[in-house]
Each structure stands twice: as C-alpha cells, then as structure tokens.
Design a protein around this motif. Structure first.
Motif, short mmCIF file in Angstrom:
data_model
loop_
_atom_site.label_atom_id
_atom_site.label_comp_id
_atom_site.label_asym_id
_atom_site.label_seq_id
_atom_site.Cartn_x
_atom_site.Cartn_y
_atom_site.Cartn_z
N ASP A 5 0.83 -1.20 0.00
CA ASP A 5 0.00 0.00 0.00
C ASP A 5 0.87 1.25 0.00
O ASP A 5 0.41 2.33 -0.32
CB ASP A 5 -0.92 0.03 1.23
N ASN A 6 2.13 1.10 0.37
CA ASN A 6 3.05 2.22 0.47
C ASN A 6 4.45 1.75 0.08
O ASN A 6 5.33 1.67 0.91
CB ASN A 6 3.03 2.76 1.91
N ARG A 15 6.86 16.04 -1.47
CA ARG A 15 5.41 16.07 -1.66
C ARG A 15 4.96 17.47 -2.03
O ARG A 15 4.21 17.66 -2.99
CB ARG A 15 4.71 15.61 -0.38
N GLU A 30 -5.32 12.82 -13.76
CA GLU A 30 -5.06 11.42 -14.04
C GLU A 30 -3.57 11.12 -14.18
O GLU A 30 -3.15 9.97 -14.22
CB GLU A 30 -5.83 10.92 -15.27
N GLY A 32 0.38 11.11 -12.76
CA GLY A 32 1.00 10.85 -11.46
C GLY A 32 2.51 10.87 -11.61
O GLY A 32 3.05 11.08 -12.70
N VAL A 59 -0.84 1.75 -9.42
CA VAL A 59 -0.98 3.14 -9.00
C VAL A 59 -1.24 3.16 -7.50
O VAL A 59 -2.10 2.42 -7.00
CB VAL A 59 -2.13 3.84 -9.76
N TYR A 60 -0.49 3.99 -6.78
CA TYR A 60 -0.58 4.09 -5.33
C TYR A 60 -0.82 5.54 -4.93
O TYR A 60 -0.39 6.46 -5.61
CB TYR A 60 0.72 3.61 -4.68
N ASN A 61 -1.47 5.73 -3.81
CA ASN A 61 -1.60 7.05 -3.21
C ASN A 61 -0.64 7.09 -2.03
O ASN A 61 -0.87 6.45 -1.01
CB ASN A 61 -3.03 7.31 -2.76
N GLU A 63 1.05 9.54 0.56
CA GLU A 63 1.06 10.88 1.16
C GLU A 63 0.37 11.92 0.28
O GLU A 63 0.81 13.05 0.18
CB GLU A 63 2.50 11.33 1.45
N GLY A 64 -0.71 11.51 -0.39
CA GLY A 64 -1.45 12.43 -1.25
C GLY A 64 -0.87 12.60 -2.64
O GLY A 64 -1.37 13.39 -3.43
N VAL A 65 0.18 11.85 -2.96
CA VAL A 65 0.80 11.90 -4.28
C VAL A 65 0.45 10.62 -5.02
O VAL A 65 0.61 9.52 -4.48
CB VAL A 65 2.34 12.04 -4.17
N ARG A 66 -0.03 10.76 -6.23
CA ARG A 66 -0.34 9.59 -7.07
C ARG A 66 0.98 9.08 -7.64
O ARG A 66 1.65 9.76 -8.42
CB ARG A 66 -1.29 10.01 -8.18
#
Length: 98
Positions: A5-6, A15, A30, A32, A59-61, A63-66
C-alpha cells in the motif's frame, strides 16, 4: 515496515514540490509521479517524472501523491525514498545507504 500500500516514501518537501508542480503546470489529475528504473545491470539509473498510468502499471496514493510504478520495476523500487533539495529531487534506496 513497508507494505504494497506504500511501496515508496515521499518526504514532505518532495510532496510539496510535486503537488506545486502539478498545479502550476495545470497537469491533469489522471497523471502521477512515475518511479522506476531505466537501463539494466551496472548501467541502470532512476526514472522519475510525470506520466499517465498504463496497463502494466500499479498506482498508489502515497502521502497524497499519485505514484505510478511499472509492475516489472516494483521489486527494485520498494523501499525508495523520494526527497527534494534545492536543485532537484533525490532518490535514496534504504539498503543502498548501508
């Protein structure tokens, strides 16, 4: 401990810079941050840039970054930490600094 997940870390200064760059350049949502490697063997180098995800990408999120990572590169980039200092982005791999 990292989970899928990270898979990478994004430092706060990176960031901020990434989100500012996306907004200042009016880059669509869309897109990243692509993190990967280019080349191979002793000649490999880090790949970092804005891109659209493709069919071979995860594709991961983070810290708010795609964050976009090609599945073939995932094993190599797990544990990578993306930072920013005057002059540009930095990429460090946990086990490379030891």
């Amino acid at each position: 401990m990292l989970t899928l997940d990270n898979p990478v870390k994004v430092r706060p200064e990176a960031r901020h810079q990434i989100l500012d760059t996306l907004q200042a350049n009016k880059i669509p949502g869309e897109y990243g941050l692509r993190v990967g490697i280019r080349g191979g063997g002793c000649g490999s180098s880090w790949l970092l840039g804005f891109d659209l995800p493709g069919p071979a990408d995860e594709v991961y999120n983070v810290e708010g970054v795609r964050v976009i990572i090609d599945r073939k590169h995932l094993l190599y980039v797990i544990g990578t930490e993306i930072g920013y200092e005057p002059g540009g982005f930095t990429i460090e791999k946990e086990n490379e600094s030891q």
